[in-house]
Structure formats: structure tokens, C-alpha cells
Design a protein around this motif. Structure first.
Motif, PDB file in Angstrom:
ATOM      1  N   ASP A  10      56.725  36.788  28.916  1.00 59.11           N
ATOM      2  CA  ASP A  10      57.010  37.294  30.256  1.00 59.11           C
ATOM      3  C   ASP A  10      56.813  36.291  31.385  1.00 59.11           C
ATOM      4  OD1 ASP A  10      54.308  37.039  30.184  1.00 59.11           O
ATOM      5  OD2 ASP A  10      53.845  39.127  30.673  1.00 59.11           O
ATOM      6  N   GLU A  68      60.834  42.943  32.154  1.00 58.25           N
ATOM      7  CA  GLU A  68      60.778  43.519  30.811  1.00 58.25           C
ATOM      8  C   GLU A  68      62.155  43.980  30.355  1.00 58.25           C
ATOM      9  OE1 GLU A  68      58.443  47.107  28.395  1.00 58.25           O
ATOM     10  OE2 GLU A  68      58.013  46.726  30.511  1.00 58.25           O
ATOM     11  N   ASN A  80      70.009  42.195  37.719  1.00 56.86           N
ATOM     12  CA  ASN A  80      68.953  42.663  36.822  1.00 56.86           C
ATOM     13  C   ASN A  80      69.084  44.158  36.547  1.00 56.86           C
ATOM     14  OD1 ASN A  80      67.778  40.140  36.594  1.00 56.86           O
ATOM     15  ND2 ASN A  80      66.518  40.415  38.432  1.00 56.86           N
ATOM     16  N   VAL A  84      62.959  34.073  24.188  1.00 54.95           N
ATOM     17  CA  VAL A  84      63.473  34.534  25.478  1.00 54.95           C
ATOM     18  C   VAL A  84      62.327  34.498  26.490  1.00 54.95           C
ATOM     19  CG1 VAL A  84      64.518  36.445  26.743  1.00 54.95           C
ATOM     20  CG2 VAL A  84      65.178  36.002  24.364  1.00 54.95           C
ATOM     21  N   VAL A  85      62.534  33.779  27.621  1.00 57.07           N
ATOM     22  CA  VAL A  85      61.515  33.661  28.674  1.00 57.07           C
ATOM     23  C   VAL A  85      62.068  34.324  29.927  1.00 57.07           C
ATOM     24  CG1 VAL A  85      60.012  32.112  29.955  1.00 57.07           C
ATOM     25  CG2 VAL A  85      60.801  31.462  27.670  1.00 57.07           C
ATOM     26  N   ASP A  86      61.503  35.502  30.307  1.00 54.74           N
ATOM     27  CA  ASP A  86      61.981  36.238  31.477  1.00 54.74           C
ATOM     28  C   ASP A  86      60.842  37.076  32.030  1.00 54.74           C
ATOM     29  OD1 ASP A  86      63.460  38.013  33.297  1.00 54.74           O
ATOM     30  OD2 ASP A  86      65.229  37.193  32.283  1.00 54.74           O
ATOM     31  N   ASP A  87      60.751  37.160  33.361  1.00 55.24           N
ATOM     32  CA  ASP A  87      59.648  37.906  33.968  1.00 55.24           C
ATOM     33  C   ASP A  87      59.908  39.403  34.038  1.00 55.24           C
ATOM     34  OD1 ASP A  87      61.687  37.409  35.784  1.00 55.24           O
ATOM     35  OD2 ASP A  87      60.357  37.550  37.526  1.00 55.24           O
ATOM     36  N   ASP A 113      64.917  31.965  31.798  1.00 56.47           N
ATOM     37  CA  ASP A 113      65.298  32.488  33.111  1.00 56.47           C
ATOM     38  C   ASP A 113      64.868  31.476  34.184  1.00 56.47           C
ATOM     39  OD1 ASP A 113      66.156  34.151  35.123  1.00 56.47           O
ATOM     40  OD2 ASP A 113      64.263  35.242  35.233  1.00 56.47           O
ATOM     41  N   GLN A 115      65.062  42.791  31.091  1.00 54.91           N
ATOM     42  CA  GLN A 115      65.884  41.649  30.694  1.00 54.91           C
ATOM     43  C   GLN A 115      65.453  41.101  29.345  1.00 54.91           C
ATOM     44  OE1 GLN A 115      68.617  40.510  32.691  1.00 54.91           O
ATOM     45  NE2 GLN A 115      68.092  42.544  33.466  1.00 54.91           N
ATOM     46  N   ARG A 116      64.136  41.058  29.095  1.00 55.69           N
ATOM     47  CA  ARG A 116      63.649  40.585  27.791  1.00 55.69           C
ATOM     48  C   ARG A 116      64.114  41.511  26.684  1.00 55.69           C
ATOM     49  NH1 ARG A 116      58.929  40.165  30.860  1.00 55.69           N
ATOM     50  NH2 ARG A 116      57.896  41.878  29.704  1.00 55.69           N
ATOM     51  N   ALA A 146      60.005  37.090  22.656  1.00 58.26           N
ATOM     52  CA  ALA A 146      60.064  37.124  24.122  1.00 58.26           C
ATOM     53  C   ALA A 146      58.674  36.955  24.721  1.00 58.26           C
ATOM     54  CB  ALA A 146      60.683  38.436  24.603  1.00 58.26           C
ATOM     55  N   THR A 190      66.634  40.286  23.686  1.00 54.47           N
ATOM     56  CA  THR A 190      66.161  40.266  22.287  1.00 54.47           C
ATOM     57  C   THR A 190      66.990  41.191  21.416  1.00 54.47           C
ATOM     58  OG1 THR A 190      64.483  41.901  22.920  1.00 54.47           O
ATOM     59  CG2 THR A 190      63.805  39.583  22.868  1.00 54.47           C
TER      60      THR A 190
END
Length: 719
Positions: free
Chosen positions: A625, A604, A355, A599-602, A645, A606-607, A623, A611
């Protein structure tokens, strides 16, 4: 009931039985005779109607013979004789029985009819021979009666004999009663002695332990038969056997010293009641040795002084072997648990580093796309990108150590990988760093292929060669060889190599070797006696171990002091052919056409990276979170693809999110992204309809190819 009454009753019953039999059988024989004469009458009716004497002559002759007729006459109804047959002569015994009226002459007659009209008669004089049957039955019954009588007589004799024996026994008991009282104690003592001897003999002959005794001069006085089974000693050999011949020299010295120590202690204390135990090597008859556990004590006389030694020897060879195997298995289990624990730690660290590295690895691609070729910033940015990729390589080493890092499963040839390694900059640098180390290669012709990851295998081979070079920095030789190998039985070593077909890689050096203590730890991360940093990532042989395990292979290590170390790697053989490499992909080929991607990621960062990259690839990127936010978004919106993710905390993870998404949009397309290697959760999501797996950090080319492939595969299904 007396024997006499039994005899009378038996005679009466047998007589009645015989009479009943005679009456029944006579009635039966007469009925059968009438049936036969009537049968003859029916058979000859046509011949008699046609006056065919010649036609019935032979039949009547045979009938008279077979049915025992003295005469057989056929007459017309007016009394005129149509045909008659007489037996020429009868046996003498039959004539005597007829004269004595024991065989009667029985007159038989049957009517001959033709179409319901009586045309004549068949008359016969029948000589029934039932007397013979009666005689046989009578003899049988007499025999039975005689047998019963003999049995009764035998019973009477037995009863009388038993009575006489009882009388005689009573007399003997009475006459010997006084004598019995006098010798009772002696009998009991002898019986107890015999019982003890029998138990001892049974024990000594049945158990596998060798029971023995010897005098104080250490000459055997007794050795149990188990010695033949355990040591191969026969009776001839046992007769001349002494302790110094039965034991190895070192064991004999140990026994002599042990006996001397216990004798000295007994002399001081006056108590020789002691037990001696030792593990000794016993020499078998064929010259081999058996490790035995020996327990012995002194044989004492009436003054409690030692006169000999009594002992038991037990073969503990298999026990020691089992204990050694158990210890080895325990060592391997502990080693495996330690590597697993370190792997779990490395996997967690790798996920977090992935990450962190995403921005360092991904943004340089975006910056370089916007910079002109002559920009002075291009070189520093490319350096940042290269450094980030090297850091990503370290993360891959950590994932390899976690034994979750090999996702590629392509068909490879180890010889090709080694030749590629020889052309690499790392290899050239190694040769320059160690000019006094010579490296020779013996690569087998027509080496079969294997399946695995070229990146991880190249790193493994390089780590082994670097490790061998560092082991002989002052100069030496490194030998690298490959060959195909078939094992028809397992090989026990550092790992147990199971039977099967393998591609075998051997890396051997002539360095100082690895100590027995260190060799059990060489695959642990950062366990080294060398300077850190020389081997690249610092994980060294730990990466080798993880890679071999991920490829379902085996590793074995042999090392001797001052003779070098040999690493043997075994990879399962594959009969598939190596695929030709495809040309590098043009960035324009992986751009989209404005498709909507969620985009699904916890995280920020990575999002933002995902994107930005997707937007540069001409996709409409959105996106969220968390998994909950993704489900809420898709309840009111549709997208062409979800980049999901797998690890999100807290809240729903990727697998649970995907389950809820497909319940809302059953045909939804998706790819799975994760900083971890491909896990069971990823495979479960793919079985539920998710597409390809994408490893973080995001690279513009890998992301573009994966998204393009997922959209194209879905379009093919719809068509």
C-alpha cells in the motif's frame, strides 16, 4: 636666449656637423677605393700569369669607368707595363674641379700575386667625386639654416605683431571703456535673446514633436521643420496650410469647440492662462492620417488678452499601437493563466474520478469472462461497462482541458479522421437532429500527415461541427475544409501562428456569429449561451483548445454578427507515413506464465482491481500500500515486474520509490501507472530504467499488453 644667439649657435653646430661629415666620409671613400683596387688585382691574377692581355682589357675598361679612374695600369714586377687604360675625356665640370684641386688625383696601388708569389702591380689614378656629396650635404645644411632663420624671423615678427596688437587693444579698451559701460546692458540682453533663439531653433528643428503657432482665425503663423518629417509637409505646402486643411473634419470640429470653451471661460474669469490637450487626427500630405496628442495654450499680449495659440503636436500612433499590443498580450496571458488554473483543477478531479471509475470499468471484464453467452446478466453488465467507458471519456476530456491528456503520438491523416467521423453514429445522429443544416466537405488531395491522438482529434472535430450546428439550429450551412499550408511569417489572430509548415483545418458556419465580449471566453469550460448537455461532456470548445495546444498547434477564430463564425486550426505537418492498423489482440496472447508481479498503490480498490486482473491473466500478483512497503518487501524478495503508481500520498511518491528500488535491484523491471497523464516525473522514472506508462483506469487488455511488453523487452536485453 635671443634670436641672434640662436642663429650663431645653429651656424656653429651645422658647421661642425659638416666638417665631421667631410672627414668621416673622405676616410670611408679612400678605404673603399683601396678595397676595390685590391679586388681588381685578385680578379686579373690568372690573366696576367698567362699573359692574356685580351682577356683583361674589357674588365679593366669597365673597372676604370665604374670606379672613376683617370688611368689604370698593370705592370710586371720588373716594371714592364702589361696593360693600361685611360679615360678618353672627362666632363667639363670635372676638369674644372680637378684644375681647382677640388677633385684630387689619388694614387692607388695593389699587388698582384699568383700562388703566393708577387707577379706584378695594379696602379690607378683615382678621381674621387666626394665633392658632389659634400656639396649636397652642404646645401642641405644651408637650407636647414635658412629655414631656421626664416622661422626665427617669423617668430620675431609674430612677437612684434602681438605686442602691437596688445598695445592697440589696450588703447581701444581705454578709449571705449566709457562706451562699453553704456551699452553693457544692451549687449547682455541681445546675447540672452540670441541664446534663447538658438535654443528654441535647435529644439524645434531637432525634436520629432511639431511646434506650431496660429492666430485667432486659426491660420498657422509658424510650423517647425519636424512637420516635414512627421507629416511630409514641404515649405510650399506649409505656406498655404490652415487648421481645417491640416485636421480631419471631426478633429477640426473638436478643436474649434475646445478653443471656444476655453475662450468663454477666460471671458468669464478674466484669466486666459490655460492649457488645452486633445488627441487629433492630422492629415498628412499623402492623404493618410496620423494620430497626434496636441497640447496648446493662448499667446497673450501685454493686456493678457489672447492674440494667438502656441502648441505642440506629438505623433502617438506607435504608442497607441504598442498599448493595443500590450493589452492584447495581457488579455492572452490572462486567458492562458485562467485556462491553466482550470486545467489544474480539472486534472485533480480527473485523477480522483479515474480511481472511482476503475471498479466500474475493470470488474465488468472479469464478470463477463465468467458469464455464459446466454446469461441474462450479460446485457446489464455490458451496459455498466459501456457507461463506465463513457465516464472515462469525460475524464479524458478533463485531462485534455488540463493540457496533460495527449500521450498518443501516432502518425495520422486529418482527411482519414474526418471520413471516419462521417461514418460515426454521432455524426448520423447530428444530421438527424439538425435536418435543415447542410454540411459540405472540401478535403485537399494528398494532404500531408500530422502526429497526435486520433481520439482527441476526432472529439475536437466533432465538437466544432456540433458547435456550428447549434449556432444555426434553424438552418444554415457548415463548411469543413483541409489543406496544407506554408507560412513564411507569423499570422496574428486569436493565437499568433508562427511561421512553418502546417495542415490547416477550417470549420465555418453561417450562423449569427459570436459577440466581441463572448469571443474572449468561448474556450473557457462551461462558458456557453446554449443548453448544457447537447455537446456530450459539456466542455465543448475547452476540449478543442486543450487538444490544439497539446498537439503544439494554433487556433484562430473570426466571427461577424449575422455572418457566421470561422475556426481555423493549424497542426504542425509530419512527413512520416501512417502505419497500418494491426488486428485486434486475442486475450490468450497476453496471458503470462506465472511471473511474479508486485502492485504498489496507496488505494485499496486499485490494488484489488490490479491483482484480480493480473491473476486472471495467469500472473502471481502481490500488492503493497505504499512506496516504503514496496522497498521493504523487495529487500527480502524478488519479483519479475513492479506495477508502480506514480501518485501516492502521504509518503514516498512513485519516482522516489523507484529510485530506492533500483538501488536494491538495479535490473528491476517496472511499468508506471497513474490516473494523470504522462508527467515529467513519469519521464524521469523512465530515464532511470522504468518501462512503459499505463493510464488508469485498468483495462484487462491494456494491462495485459503493457505487462507482456515490459517482460518481453527485459528478456530481449538479457539475451
Amino acid at each position: 636666449m635671443t634670436h641672434k644667439s640662436i642663429s650663431i649657435m645653429t651656424a656653429i653646430l651645422l658647421s661642425v656637423a659638416f666638417c665631421v661629415f667631410v672627414m668621416v666620409y673622405e676616410r670611408f671613400a679612400v678605404d673603399r677605393a683601396h678595397e676595390r683596387i685590391e679586388t681588381h688585382a685578385r680578379i686579373i691574377e690568372d690573366a696576367m700569369w698567362n699573359y692574356n692581355r685580351q682577356g683583361i682589357h674589357e674588365y679593366l675598361r669597365l673597372a676604370a669607368f665604374s670606379d672613376r679612374y683617370e688611368s689604370l695600369t698593370v705592370v710586371h714586377r720588373n716594371g714592364e707595363v702589361f696593360h693600361e687604360i685611360y679615360q678618353a675625356s672627362l666632363p667639363s665640370i670635372d676638369q674644372m674641379l680637378i684644375a681647382a684641386h677640388l677633385i684630387p688625383r689619388v694614387q692607388l696601388q695593389a699587388t698582384v700575386s699568383h700562388r703566393g708569389e708577387t707577379i706584378g702591380y695594379v696602379k690607378a689614378v683615382w678621381l674621387p667625386r666626394t665633392i658632389y656629396t659634400h656639396a649636397n650635404v652642404f646645401l642641405a645644411l644651408v637650407s636647414i639654416f635658412i629655414i631656421i632663420q626664416l622661422q626665427l624671423r617669423l617668430l620675431r615678427s609674430k612677437t612684434k605683431l602681438e605686442e602691437r596688437v596688445m598695445e592697440r587693444t589696450a588703447e581701444l579698451v581705454a578709449s571705449n571703456l566709457e562706451l562699453k559701460r553704456e551699452i553693457d546692458e544692451r549687449i547682455r540682453a541681445e546675447k540672452a535673446l540670441r541664446t534663447s533663439e538658438m535654443k528654441y531653433r535647435f529644439l524645434s528643428e531637432s525634436i520629432n514633436d511639431v511646434i506650431w503657432s496660429m492666430d485667432m482665425a486659426m491660420h498657422y503663423t509658424y510650423i517647425s521643420p519636424a512637420a516635414t518629417r512627421v507629416h511630409g509637409w514641404d515649405d510650399t505646402y506649409l505656406g498655404t496650410l490652415t487648421a481645417n486643411k491640416a485636421l480631419t473634419p471631426s478633429s477640426f470640429r473638436e478643436v474649434r469647440d475646445l478653443i471656444g470653451k476655453h475662450l468663454a471661460r477666460g471671458d468669464r474669469t478674466g484669466d486666459y492662462r490655460t492649457t488645452m490637450t486633445a488627441e487629433l487626427e492630422v492629415i498628412n500630405k499623402d492623404g493618410s492620417t496620423t494620430l497626434c496628442e496636441v497640447t496648446a495654450s493662448f499667446i497673450l499680449d501685454e493686456n493678457d488678452k489672447p492674440t494667438g495659440i502656441l502648441g505642440v503636436s506629438r505623433d502617438i500612433t506607435e504608442r497607441r499601437k504598442a498599448e493595443a499590443e500590450k493589452a492584447e498580450l495581457q488579455k492572452k496571458l490572462e486567458r492562458s493563466k485562467k485556462m491553466e488554473s482550470l486545467g489544474l483543477l480539472a486534472g485533480g478531479v480527473a485523477h480522483d474520478l479515474n480511481n472511482v471509475l476503475s471498479g466500474i470499468v475493470s470488474y465488468p471484464d472479469l464478470l463477463l469472462m465468467d458469464l455464459p453467452e446466454d446469461s441474462p446478466m450479460r446485457a446489464p453488465i455490458e451496459t455498466i461497462k459501456t457507461s463506465g467507458q463513457k465516464a472515462a471519456t469525460i475524464v479524458q476530456d478533463l485531462l485534455t482541458l488540463a493540457r496533460r491528456g495527449v500521450s498518443a503520438n501516432e502518425v495520422l491523416n486529418i482527411n482519414d479522421l474526418i471520413r471516419e467521423l462521417q461514418r460515426s453514429a454521432e455524426y448520423v445522429e447530428l444530421l438527424a437532429l439538425y435536418p435543415d443544416v447542410s454540411i459540405s466537405f472540401d478535403l485537399a488531395d494528398d494532404l500531408p500527415n500530422i502526429k497526435g491522438s486520433a481520439v482527441h482529434l476526432n472529439k475536437t472535430f466533432m465538437n466544432l461541427i456540433v458547435n456550428a450546428a447549434e449556432a444555426q439550429a434553424g438552418g444554415g450551412e457548415i463548411y469543413v475544409a483541409t489543406k496544407s499550408l506554408y507560412l513564411d511569417r507569423p499570422i496574428k489572430g486569436y493565437n499568433t501562428v508562427e511561421a512553418g509548415e502546417y495542415v490547416h483545418l477550417q470549420v465555418k458556419d453561417s450562423g449569427g456569429g459570436i459577440s466581441e465580449t463572448d469571443i474572449n471566453h468561448i474556450f473557457e469550460p462551461f462558458y456557453t449561451k446554449k443548453k448544457m448537455g447537447r455537446s456530450g461532456t459539456g466542455l465543448g470548445l475547452a476540449v478543442v483548445w486543450g487538444t490544439v495546444q497539446d498537439h503544439k498547434g494554433y487556433i484562430d477564430v473570426h466571427s461577424q454578427s449575422d455572418k457566421g463564425t470561422t475556426f481555423d486550426l493549424y497542426f504542425p505537418l509530419s512527413r512520416e507515413a501512417v502505419k497500418e492498423k494491426t488486428a485486434s489482440l486475442n486475450l490468450e496472447d497476453i496471458k503470462g506464465n506465472g511471473e511474479r508481479v508486485l502492485v504498489v498503490d496507496d488505494l485499496e480498490s486499485q490494488r484489488a482491481i490490479a491483482t484480480h486482473l493480473l491473476q486472471r491473466l495467469n500472473y502471481s500478483a502481490f500488492a503493497v500500500d505504499s512506496g516504503e512497503a514496496a522497498v521493504e518487501y523487495l529487500q527480502n524478495n524478488t519479483v519479475d515486474l513492479v506495477v508502480l503508481d506514480m501518485i501516492m500520498d502521504p509518503g514516498m511518491d512513485g519516482l522516489e520509490t523507484w529510485r530506492q528500488i533500483v538501488s536494491i535491484h538495479p535490473g528491476q523491471r517496472a511499468i508506471i501507472a497513474s490516473g494523470y497523464a504522462e508527467t515529467e516525473k513519469v519521464k524521469t522514472a523512465q530515464r532511470l530504467g522504468a518501462g512503459q506508462y499505463l493510464r488508469k483506469p485498468y483495462m484487462i487488455e491494456n494491462l495485459g499488453k503493457t505487462v507482456k511488453k515490459a517482460l518481453a523487452a527485459s528478456d530481449e536485453k538479457e539475451n
